[in-house]
Scaffold this active site. Structure first.
Site, PDB file in Angstrom:
ATOM      1  N   HIS A 126      -6.724  -4.488  -1.281  1.00  0.00           N
ATOM      2  CA  HIS A 126      -5.949  -5.731  -1.265  1.00  0.00           C
ATOM      3  C   HIS A 126      -6.155  -6.546  -2.525  1.00  0.00           C
ATOM      4  O   HIS A 126      -6.040  -7.767  -2.517  1.00  0.00           O
ATOM      5  CB  HIS A 126      -6.322  -6.581  -0.051  1.00  0.00           C
ATOM      6  CG  HIS A 126      -6.023  -5.912   1.236  1.00  0.00           C
ATOM      7  ND1 HIS A 126      -6.908  -5.089   1.854  1.00  0.00           N
ATOM      8  CD2 HIS A 126      -4.901  -5.918   1.997  1.00  0.00           C
ATOM      9  CE1 HIS A 126      -6.370  -4.617   2.969  1.00  0.00           C
ATOM     10  NE2 HIS A 126      -5.163  -5.099   3.083  1.00  0.00           N
ATOM     11  N   HIS A 185       0.830  -1.214   0.000  1.00  0.00           N
ATOM     12  CA  HIS A 185       0.000   0.000   0.000  1.00  0.00           C
ATOM     13  C   HIS A 185       0.860   1.258   0.000  1.00  0.00           C
ATOM     14  O   HIS A 185       0.362   2.342   0.266  1.00  0.00           O
ATOM     15  CB  HIS A 185      -0.900   0.037   1.236  1.00  0.00           C
ATOM     16  CG  HIS A 185      -1.710  -1.185   1.448  1.00  0.00           C
ATOM     17  ND1 HIS A 185      -2.592  -1.646   0.504  1.00  0.00           N
ATOM     18  CD2 HIS A 185      -1.787  -2.056   2.481  1.00  0.00           C
ATOM     19  CE1 HIS A 185      -3.185  -2.747   0.963  1.00  0.00           C
ATOM     20  NE2 HIS A 185      -2.701  -3.021   2.146  1.00  0.00           N
TER      21      HIS A 185
END
Ligand code: ADP
Ligand code: ADP
Ligand code: MG
Ligand code: MG
Ligand code: MG
Ligand code: MG
Lengths: 333, 214, 333, 214
Positions: A219, A57
């Site tokens: 995700h 991320h």
């Protein structure tokens, strides 16, 4: 899968080593267990802020360690929450005697692992408070479910709570500011392409040339709905609807507007999105007084973006404007 | 063969066999997690159980509590994600409940397993029908307990548990997820077996296999 | 082609409008002709810095307009040099009486259009100096060719020349500093995937799942050589070789190391690259004293990166460290 | 038919026909530019010549210099890239050299075209064999001049120029580029026709077609 990696097993370790080499003026990196702390940690008398989660991320969370924001970030494997031991070690490393705030994105894995780390810290006599970020309106909230996910709004929580800690607020006050931001920020995202986790080597979903996923997380998981590709403006409208209805945001509000790239989106497209979002807010009488555009909470190389809107007041605005010096967000110093 | 007790070797064998099964089925577990999660359950379980067995082999446990506390601690510190703390707590509670003994009789094993389940619930707050590992663990332990009412043979209780586990696993396919990552998919979570339910079913498969051996 | 766009014809205009809406504290935007100037332009008595080129390289150049860096940026159509008229208009808008420096990437189109704009400015009595950035060592330089391309090193030229202008250097001195940076920076890049120009709708080259292009430019054009995909470390070594040989960089040098993403590369990969590059430099006795990692000179959604090395001395280091406040690069204020 | 002079209408027709040809062949020109450039030569030329013709139609020129200065200025301000300034200068110089006249005779046209070529060289510094529009423009004008030594007929001179242009265009395929974007490809530029050479060949095709009409 084409990636700039060596052995997929070493992706996180090598990236963290590179991060340490690139930002030695801002952070120090501990290995075994792996975590990143600001160069001058622990800061005596200051509340310490620890966040973390799966890698992939970036710049979240390591890119937000530094003066005015996080004291430590704990990276797990790609898209996998870290285990409690590095979280605990990071908590110890940043404890300046005023307690530590854990900022956790609302995923079962992150919540459970941070919970255990907090227990371990408590056993060592470190006071820990935890806030759970859950800004994603794509997920319907309910008492009986895991609730909404934490996504790009996390950056705003980390910045603003970090500023509160930096000005000397105590643990309860910093936690209260963080909760206030969490209460007032809402996000929703879209994917144009999936992403590929290095050790998996395959995209976790596939999209046809004319399909997009609405309401994705961060995700590489599928979203709430798959629809036909639309013009950017229509997509923006589709995301802003649920965001604005949720709190709700109303005419007269002042807001921070964050357009967040998912990692593989050209900046030129993010600004096309920003233009439309600002236009829609203006038409509703909502004033955009602070802005952020770029890759802040990503899903590896995914193409797509999320829009976050945070309701501001004088206190939040002042804390947002306060100096920050991290690898990915910097002003005022 | 029947077993009135299960000893340290057998319990160690259980964990080792579980390691083997999740390793063999790593792609299957990850595929299930791709559909409704983040495609890591296979590698999470393989990494975690690999570490557990490695540690046991390096320094074999002397008592049942040592074995399971060690296994639980290793899972907690090597897996991450949701399954690390949940499986970790499951084994930690088994160890705590079993105590420093060399073997367990049927009621002792049942109590330890039940404590493990309670630990999972305490951590994850899952309820029946949430489409999680709970939906295998709970019916499996109920079947285990029910079998013990008829006979004190662990082997046949384990077989009953494994059978209930498989039924529970397959039943997760039709459920709408309310816990874990799959819950974010809403309606789209229906039609897929829950990965944690599948790995938990392997746990009972491992137990029956180890008790059937020798 | 999946993109967050409306009509491909309006991509640049809408993105510039979004940029204006997002960064009104830093820039003003003029339309017809389109250019971006810092909010307080013209700054009386200060040398004005103007750069520009085709769009699709964002944040270059608009993201570098602001205090301590560019006074104006002129975006052309995607991958197409702007025409002379907006360059001329931007030159007029930033002329504070001390003359204007044009920073031009070495492409025939950019050079010619800036040349004409400079002529127009001269006719209006504005003194213009031009520097041509040509840092790409993938291209063999020669008197008889168009010479090397200007790529990511441009960012370093803009930052350092901008700092020189901000401290009050006159036009000749600012141009000399820019030339010094150009003389001391070298770059080379790699593509893992092509990019798609919105109005073309098709990638301009295709790569198999196991192929990469070495020595690419920043316009989606093919590179010098197509090879099999390699581990990140091997690719880094392949790029650094020609870079370090070129000036050459030698043991004892202090350098700035820039790892630049091409737009679609996850940050985690850029840090894996940075790690190796820093390692190689250290092994050669070259000290990395300043660093930059991120998307600075991009090719839309291309996956890939470039490595730039700039030889530093005290003056360049001081100018690098000087405060800068732009949308994409900010510190010290 | 033969032409001793070329008048304003014919010259306007030339530019209009050139616009038609680049528009028809927009994909071909862009494909050539994909191979060794940045895939925009077709859209650059179409956009530029479209603007030129639009402007001529909105306010027709009264003299030859007005026509070509207008066309050159429009190309300079609407195309960008390399071709905008180069084609722009080409037409600007033609206009300047022709002067405020209503038509050109053969030597006048030859001189104007030659001035255009000189302008292209002054801006782009291309030499023979660099694989650019120069490699069409220069042989085409040489052929034009050579034809005029034999007869003062513009039509046959234009035909000779177009023939040389096609030969020049095709010959760029084997060249290694030394100017423009294609030069960055080094050896890989060999084996592709230069896009600017191809569009310049269309310029002479347009001239012969317009002179052949009526
Ligand atoms: N609250 C919960 N209670 C019980 N089990 C859960 C809960 N949340 C998730 N799980 C189980 O964990 C499994 C996912 O594990 P894993 O993929 O390893 O972790 P993560 O979801 O963090 O990627 C799910 O399939 C589910 O069975
Ligand atoms: N220095 C030069 N001299 C003459 N012609 C040139 C030169 N550089 C480029 N060209 C011509 O310009 C053409 C490319 O035009 P275009 O694609 O429109 O511009 P760009 O290269 O800026 O994208 C080339 O094919 C070549 O014929
Ligand atoms: Mg996970
Ligand atoms: Mg998972
Ligand atoms: Mg071009
Ligand atoms: Mg071109």
């Amino acid at each position: 899968m084409k990636k700039l990696v060596n052995d997929p097993k070493n992706v996180v370790d090598e990236a963290v080593a590179g991060f340490a080499a690139a930002h030695g003026d801002i952070v120090r990196v501990s290995s075994d267990p792996t975590f990143i702390v600001r160069a001058d940690a622990p800061v005596s008398g200051k509340v310490g802020l620890v966040s973390g989660g799966g890698s992939g991320h970036e710049p979240l969370h390591g890119g937000f360690v530094g003066v005015g924001m996080l004291d430590a970030a704990v990276p797990g494997a790609v898209f996998t929450s870290p285990t409690p031991d590095p979280i605990f070690a990071a908590t110890q490393a940043v404890n300046g005697g005023a307690g530590v705030l854990h900022i956790v994105k609302n995923y079962t894995g992150d919540v459970l692992n941070f919970e255990t780390a907090a227990d371990l810290a408590l056993a060592e006599g470190i006071e820990v408070r935890t806030v759970i970020v859950n800004d994603d309106v794509a997920v319907k909230d309910s008492l009986y479910t895991a609730g909404r996910r934490g996504v790009a709004g996390t950056v705003l929580v980390e910045k603003i709570a970090g500023a509160a800690a930096e000005r000397g607020d105590d643990l309860a006050a910093v936690a209260a500011v963080a909760e206030k931001v969490i209460g007032q920020v809402r996000t929703m995202g879209v994917a144009l392409t999936p992403c590929v986790v290095p050790h998996a080597g395959e995209p976790s979903f596939t999209l046809a040339e004319d399909e997009i996923e609405i309401g994705i997380g961060i995700h590489g998981e599928p979203g709430r709905e798959r629809i036909q590709l639309e013009p950017a403006d229509a997509i923006v409208d589709r995301l802003l609807g649920p965001i604005l209805e949720d709190i709700p945001f109303v005419s007269g509000d002042s807001v921070l507007l964050l357009v967040n790239g998912m990692g593989g989106t050209p900046q030129i497209e993010l600004y096309i999105v920003f233009r439309r979002a600002a236009e829609v807010l203006a038409a509703k009488g909502i004033t955009v007084t602070r802005t952020l555009v770029g890759n802040f909470t990503t899903s590896l190389e995914m193409q797509g973006m999320s829009i976050s809107v945070l309701k501001l007041d004088d206190e939040l605005t002042e804390l947002w404007d306060a100096p920050v010096q991290t690898a990915a967000l910097r002003w005022g110093r | 063969m029947t077993n009135d007790t299960i000893n340290l070797d057998q319990l160690t064998g259980w964990l080792t066999r579980f390691r083997d099964l999740v390793t063999e089925q790593v792609s299957y577990l990850t595929e299930l997690d791709s559909a409704i999660g983040d495609a890591d359950h296979g590698s999470n379980m393989t990494r975690g159980m690999g570490a557990v067995v490695e540690k046991i082999q390096a320094s074999p446990a002397g008592t049942v509590d040592e074995l399971f506390k060690g296994a639980g601690m290793t899972l907690v510190t090597s897996v991450g994600g949701a399954s690390g703390p949940l499986y970790g707590t499951f084994f930690l509670r088994i160890g705590t409940t079993a105590g420093p003994v060399a073997s367990l009789d049927a009621p002792g094993l049942a109590a330890a397993l039940r404590a493990g389940l309670d630990g999972v619930v305490a951590r994850g707050k899952a309820e029946a029908g949430d489409k999680t590992m709970y939906d295998v663990l709970a019916p499996a332990l109920d079947a285990f307990d029910a079998a013990l009412l008829a006979s004190s043979d662990i082997t046949s209780a384990a077989a009953a548990a494994y059978s209930a586990a498989q039924t529970g696993r397959d039943a997760t396919e039709a459920l709408l997820a309310r816990k874990g990552r799959a819950s974010y998919l809403g309606e789209r979570s229906i039609g897929h077996i829950d990965p944690g339910a599948a790995s938990t079913s392997l746990l009972f498969q491992a137990l029956t296999e180890i008790l059937g051996e020798e």
